[in-house]
Design an enzyme around this catalytic site. Structure first.
Site, PDB file in Angstrom:
ATOM      1  CG  HIS A 409      -0.313   0.083   2.543  1.00  0.00           C
ATOM      2  ND1 HIS A 409       0.003   1.284   3.155  1.00  0.00           N
ATOM      3  CD2 HIS A 409       0.066  -0.887   3.415  1.00  0.00           C
ATOM      4  CE1 HIS A 409       0.536   1.058   4.340  1.00  0.00           C
ATOM      5  NE2 HIS A 409       0.593  -0.250   4.520  1.00  0.00           N
ATOM      6  CB  CYS A 428       1.074  -3.921   5.408  1.00  0.00           C
ATOM      7  SG  CYS A 428      -0.424  -4.860   5.753  1.00  0.00           S
TER       8      CYS A 428
END
Length: 517
Positions: A409, A428
């Site tokens: 992301h 992440c």
């Protein structure tokens, strides 16, 4: 005495052989099933040319196992030969039959999918290894050319072939003194001269970063060689041999070779097709790459999980299915109760960028909640952050749904990408250039991917864009890689996982040549 491979003749002998095979295979369900299906017939111990070819191919493959970093002693070829020589009865031959099949299966699986089980070594190595069944391996082996089948087992990737060559190169250098004496200086800088500079020059020549020269000064050629070394080791490429650079320069081959061995084992864990187009995230060098047919198409810096057991990014493969543009951040439960609940207990207005929702998905006013009445176990609310440029996920996330809740992301925290070591997230993978990454991902299905993507971003609306063709994503952990062009790349073992893998490989019998350097 019954000669090995002699005709078994009498029905009693055939029966005794089959009984021995059945008994020997009984403790291994897959092996037992294979022999049950072939009527307990011999594939190694018969008198025909096919059996002889299989025996020869297996023994030759064992002899060549060391080239792949596999310990020859693990397959005990001498023990097999001894059993063959000492076989006197049909039951003896049955025992030899099963011993050879077990050895073949161990070698074949080690060669194709590795000796180790990743998750047993470190909980962050959750990669599913595609181990082939005994029936698949034995049936494939007996159906065609046995030597060719065994040669075909090693990973087909260009990376594995390059690691194999690098292993051989380093072993050859090790036999002739390695990279030479360590540089006797804590640091060196352009413009200097003397014994330390000469030692640095000689070592970089031996390593292949510098053309042969007689200069004893830290000149522009030496400075450029240092920069090339720094780039290959993930260091700031300033051309000055500071303390960190000098420490890496003085690492001996005997400490680099284990990194190559570990990388080869890891490559065997990923032995299946990666996908003609795939995404490769290497945690140790903090990068995300789009690869097409083993060639780099796009690369961006990445931030990975912090070096905390609860935050380390896991290693696994999946398929990217869609992009979520202008995403809502659904704060993970663990982060909600560990980090934000204590803040809101001290000050209900803390983390005001996050909205509170009940179990029915309805937004709840913080003024209506007594946060001190709850703990991490019974807190009944969820936290979400609506789309914005300040959203923790930035303006786009790249989704490959998985049980670890890991994805790639954007991020508003751009300054972190300037760091050399970029381990700051909860697990992440944050991308420095997410828009350019998205343009390339969408280029296969949109005539003008930039205009398409930017229009959605500018709308401010949360939008899912499905990929017409899923893209494999491989999150890997490689402290040693060998690119198609340029020198081998080495990185720090940031999570300490490779040290555990090397320890396990040594316990399995892997060792380095006796000569050190």
């Amino acid at each position: 005495m019954l000669a090995f491979g002699a005709p078994q003749g009498a029905l009693a002998g055939v029966t005794a052989f089959k009984q021995a095979v059945a008994e020997g295979a009984a403790r291994d369900g897959e092996l037992a099933e294979y022999y049950r299906n072939n009527g307990y017939g011999a594939i190694w111990t018969g008198t025909g040319e096919a059996d002889r070819a299989r025996r020869q191919a297996l023994l030759q493959a064992i002899d060549a196992a060391d080239a792949h970093g596999l310990p020859v002693a693990r397959y005990d070829a001498q023990g097999l030969l001894r059993m063959m020589r000492q076989a006197r009865t049909p039951r003896d031959l049955g025992a030899v039959e099963i011993a050879m099949s077990r050895t073949f299966l161990r070698l074949a699986q080690d060669m194709q999918t590795g000796m180790l089980t990743p998750a047993q070594i470190d909980s962050g190595m959750v990669r599913a290894v595609p181990v082939r069944s005994a029936d698949e391996l034995l049936s494939g082996f007996t159906a065609g050319n046995p030597a060719g089948f065994l040669r075909s087992l090693a990973p087909k990737s260009g990376e594995y072939a390059r690691l194999l060559r690098e292993k051989m190169r380093l072993e050859s250098l090790l036999e002739t003194g390695g990279w030479g004496p360590a540089v006797p200086a804590a640091s060196l800088a352009p413009g200097q001269s003397g014994e330390g500079v000469v030692a640095l020059r000689n070592r970089l020549i031996r390593m292949g970063y510098l053309e042969r020269t007689a200069s004893s000064r830290y000149d522009i050629a030496l400075q450029q060689a240092v920069m090339r070394f720094q780039e290959a080791h993930g260091l700031v490429a300033d051309g000055t041999a500071g303390a960190q650079t000098m420490a890496e320069i003085n690492v001996p081959i005997s400490r680099r070779l284990p990194m190559i061995h570990v990388a080869m084992e890891r490559e065997r864990w990923l032995s299946g097709p990666r996908g003609a187009r795939h995404i490769l995230v290497n945690l140790t060098d903090f990068t995300a790459r789009i690869m097409d047919d083993d060639r780099l198409t796009f690369e961006t810096r990445a931030v990975i999980g912090k070096n905390l057991k609860t935050h380390q990014s896991p290693e696994f493969s999946d398929e990217m299915e869609y992009l979520e543009i202008n995403p809502v951040w659904n704060v993970p439960r663990s982060i909600t109760v560990r980090e934000y609940l204590p803040q809101m207990q001290r000050n209900r207005g803390a983390a005001g960028h996050l909205k509170l929702y009940n179990s029915r998905g309805q937004e709840v006013s913080r003024s209506a909640v007594n946060f001190n009445a709850y703990n991490a176990r019974n807190f009944p609310f969820a936290l979400k952050q609506p789309p914005s440029t300040r959203n923790a996920l930035g303006l786009v996330k790249f989704m490959f749904p998985n049980k670890y809740n890991i994805y790639l992301h954007d991020t508003p925290s751009k300054s972190l990408f300037d760091r050399n070591v970029r381990a700051f997230s909860h697990g992440c993978i944050r991308l420095q250039q997410p828009f350019d990454f998205a343009y390339e991902i969408l280029s296969r299905q949109e005539a003008d991917p930039k205009t398409f993507f930017d229009r959605i971003v500018n709308s401010g609306r949360q939008t899912r864009v499905s990929l017409e063709q899923k893209i494999p994503v491989h999150i890997i952990y490689r402290t040693a890689t060998v690119p198609a062009k340029g020198p081998a790349q080495y990185r720090e073992d940031i999570y300490g996982r490779d040290a555990k893998v090397w320890d396990a490989l040594q316990k399995a019998g892997v060792s380095l040549p006796a000569v050190q350097g």
